[in-house]
Motif scaffolding. Sequence first.
Motif, PDB file in Angstrom:
ATOM      1  N   VAL A  22       0.860  -1.254  -0.182  1.00  0.00           N
ATOM      2  CA  VAL A  22      -0.016  -0.037   0.045  1.00  0.00           C
ATOM      3  C   VAL A  22       0.919   1.232  -0.015  1.00  0.00           C
ATOM      4  O   VAL A  22       0.688   2.241  -0.749  1.00  0.00           O
ATOM      5  CB  VAL A  22      -1.076   0.069   1.167  1.00  0.00           C
ATOM      6  CG1 VAL A  22      -1.477   1.269   1.271  1.00  0.00           C
ATOM      7  CG2 VAL A  22      -1.841  -1.113   1.085  1.00  0.00           C
ATOM      8  N   GLU A  23       1.791   1.177   0.807  1.00  0.00           N
ATOM      9  CA  GLU A  23       2.949   2.428   0.773  1.00  0.00           C
ATOM     10  C   GLU A  23       3.458   2.554  -0.457  1.00  0.00           C
ATOM     11  O   GLU A  23       3.490   3.614  -1.204  1.00  0.00           O
ATOM     12  CB  GLU A  23       4.148   2.066   1.811  1.00  0.00           C
ATOM     13  CG  GLU A  23       3.348   2.241   3.242  1.00  0.00           C
ATOM     14  CD  GLU A  23       4.747   2.004   4.054  1.00  0.00           C
ATOM     15  OE1 GLU A  23       5.623   1.332   3.771  1.00  0.00           O
ATOM     16  OE2 GLU A  23       4.341   2.042   5.408  1.00  0.00           O
ATOM     17  N   ASN A  24       3.806   1.649  -1.258  1.00  0.00           N
ATOM     18  CA  ASN A  24       4.534   1.648  -2.567  1.00  0.00           C
ATOM     19  C   ASN A  24       3.401   2.211  -3.623  1.00  0.00           C
ATOM     20  O   ASN A  24       3.758   3.286  -4.332  1.00  0.00           O
ATOM     21  CB  ASN A  24       5.185   0.402  -3.076  1.00  0.00           C
ATOM     22  CG  ASN A  24       6.341  -0.035  -2.285  1.00  0.00           C
ATOM     23  OD1 ASN A  24       7.060   0.940  -1.626  1.00  0.00           O
ATOM     24  ND2 ASN A  24       6.634  -1.383  -2.250  1.00  0.00           N
ATOM     25  N   ASN A  25       2.196   1.857  -3.533  1.00  0.00           N
ATOM     26  CA  ASN A  25       1.233   2.282  -4.250  1.00  0.00           C
ATOM     27  C   ASN A  25       0.827   3.917  -4.206  1.00  0.00           C
ATOM     28  O   ASN A  25       0.690   4.418  -5.025  1.00  0.00           O
ATOM     29  CB  ASN A  25      -0.343   1.473  -4.143  1.00  0.00           C
ATOM     30  CG  ASN A  25      -0.156   0.052  -4.742  1.00  0.00           C
ATOM     31  OD1 ASN A  25       0.922  -0.340  -5.584  1.00  0.00           O
ATOM     32  ND2 ASN A  25      -0.906  -0.875  -4.212  1.00  0.00           N
ATOM     33  N   LEU A  26       0.961   4.090  -2.789  1.00  0.00           N
ATOM     34  CA  LEU A  26       0.494   5.668  -2.400  1.00  0.00           C
ATOM     35  C   LEU A  26       1.914   6.493  -2.858  1.00  0.00           C
ATOM     36  O   LEU A  26       1.580   7.462  -3.830  1.00  0.00           O
ATOM     37  CB  LEU A  26       0.647   5.795  -0.998  1.00  0.00           C
ATOM     38  CG  LEU A  26      -0.567   5.855  -0.179  1.00  0.00           C
ATOM     39  CD1 LEU A  26      -0.629   5.916   1.159  1.00  0.00           C
ATOM     40  CD2 LEU A  26      -1.800   6.698  -0.841  1.00  0.00           C
ATOM     41  N   LYS A  27       2.972   6.028  -2.903  1.00  0.00           N
ATOM     42  CA  LYS A  27       4.401   6.916  -3.441  1.00  0.00           C
ATOM     43  C   LYS A  27       4.019   6.903  -4.935  1.00  0.00           C
ATOM     44  O   LYS A  27       4.379   7.778  -5.431  1.00  0.00           O
ATOM     45  CB  LYS A  27       5.597   6.092  -2.960  1.00  0.00           C
ATOM     46  CG  LYS A  27       5.943   5.924  -1.688  1.00  0.00           C
ATOM     47  CD  LYS A  27       7.412   5.196  -1.080  1.00  0.00           C
ATOM     48  CE  LYS A  27       7.638   5.452   0.347  1.00  0.00           C
ATOM     49  NZ  LYS A  27       8.562   4.456   0.845  1.00  0.00           N
ATOM     50  N   GLU A  28       3.634   5.634  -5.696  1.00  0.00           N
ATOM     51  CA  GLU A  28       3.903   5.575  -7.098  1.00  0.00           C
ATOM     52  C   GLU A  28       2.539   6.581  -7.547  1.00  0.00           C
ATOM     53  O   GLU A  28       2.647   7.333  -8.588  1.00  0.00           O
ATOM     54  CB  GLU A  28       3.277   4.158  -7.599  1.00  0.00           C
ATOM     55  CG  GLU A  28       3.326   4.131  -9.107  1.00  0.00           C
ATOM     56  CD  GLU A  28       2.866   2.661  -9.246  1.00  0.00           C
ATOM     57  OE1 GLU A  28       2.056   2.555 -10.294  1.00  0.00           O
ATOM     58  OE2 GLU A  28       3.585   1.626  -8.877  1.00  0.00           O
ATOM     59  N   LEU A  29       1.568   6.669  -6.774  1.00  0.00           N
ATOM     60  CA  LEU A  29       0.358   7.507  -7.094  1.00  0.00           C
ATOM     61  C   LEU A  29       0.848   8.872  -7.031  1.00  0.00           C
ATOM     62  O   LEU A  29       0.653  10.006  -7.951  1.00  0.00           O
ATOM     63  CB  LEU A  29      -0.952   7.369  -6.358  1.00  0.00           C
ATOM     64  CG  LEU A  29      -2.146   8.063  -6.465  1.00  0.00           C
ATOM     65  CD1 LEU A  29      -2.707   7.828  -7.901  1.00  0.00           C
ATOM     66  CD2 LEU A  29      -3.072   7.907  -5.459  1.00  0.00           C
ATOM     67  N   LEU A  30       1.675   9.361  -5.876  1.00  0.00           N
ATOM     68  CA  LEU A  30       1.976  10.650  -5.674  1.00  0.00           C
ATOM     69  C   LEU A  30       3.015  11.103  -6.612  1.00  0.00           C
ATOM     70  O   LEU A  30       3.127  12.318  -6.990  1.00  0.00           O
ATOM     71  CB  LEU A  30       2.413  11.031  -4.258  1.00  0.00           C
ATOM     72  CG  LEU A  30       1.446  10.768  -3.298  1.00  0.00           C
ATOM     73  CD1 LEU A  30       1.837  10.727  -1.926  1.00  0.00           C
ATOM     74  CD2 LEU A  30       0.479  11.640  -3.390  1.00  0.00           C
ATOM     75  N   GLN A  31       3.892  10.118  -7.080  1.00  0.00           N
ATOM     76  CA  GLN A  31       4.679  10.574  -8.070  1.00  0.00           C
ATOM     77  C   GLN A  31       4.168  10.812  -9.514  1.00  0.00           C
ATOM     78  O   GLN A  31       4.821  11.333 -10.431  1.00  0.00           O
ATOM     79  CB  GLN A  31       5.984   9.372  -8.327  1.00  0.00           C
ATOM     80  CG  GLN A  31       6.763   9.294  -7.137  1.00  0.00           C
ATOM     81  CD  GLN A  31       7.823   8.060  -7.102  1.00  0.00           C
ATOM     82  OE1 GLN A  31       7.549   7.292  -7.829  1.00  0.00           O
ATOM     83  NE2 GLN A  31       8.767   8.075  -6.265  1.00  0.00           N
ATOM     84  N   GLN A  32       3.278  10.111  -9.938  1.00  0.00           N
ATOM     85  CA  GLN A  32       2.521  10.245 -11.209  1.00  0.00           C
ATOM     86  C   GLN A  32       1.762  11.398 -11.355  1.00  0.00           C
ATOM     87  O   GLN A  32       1.815  12.153 -12.266  1.00  0.00           O
ATOM     88  CB  GLN A  32       1.443   9.054 -11.299  1.00  0.00           C
ATOM     89  CG  GLN A  32       2.107   7.728 -11.472  1.00  0.00           C
ATOM     90  CD  GLN A  32       1.028   6.525 -11.839  1.00  0.00           C
ATOM     91  OE1 GLN A  32      -0.129   6.861 -11.602  1.00  0.00           O
ATOM     92  NE2 GLN A  32       1.402   5.176 -12.177  1.00  0.00           N
TER      93      GLN A  32
END
Length: 130
Positions: A105-115
């Motif tokens: 979930v943390e990785n998904n959040l980071k990816e979403l914020l980077q996008q």
Amino acid sequence: MADEGTRTAYVELQGRMIESTGKLKQVQNQMRNKEVEKKRAYLTLEELHQLPDDTNTYKSVGKLFLLEPKSVLINEHELKLKDCETTIAALQTSKDYLEKQLTEVENNLKELLQQDPSIVRQILMSTPAC
């Protein structure tokens, strides 16, 4: 500005993160409690093994104490020790799973914020100040 789909995804991921963190803390607390119970059973067993076989032993049942043979108490505490070990192993498996889930979930959040970095500003602007 971030679109509504990105914002919805962020809110969903944030909810999953909060849920996973809560479950992880609960499992960790259960593990600590079982460790204490296991240690208590182990220490009691150590003391019981030092007693002579003909020693009167008492089992606490609520506010009462019942006279029990030493062997019965030893068997009960050995069983409790094994039960605690089994429960701790199962809880460790759950803990490992929840930690992996939280990392995902943390990785998904980071990816979403980077996008879409603009979502951070949008979320901060829509969040009421404390």
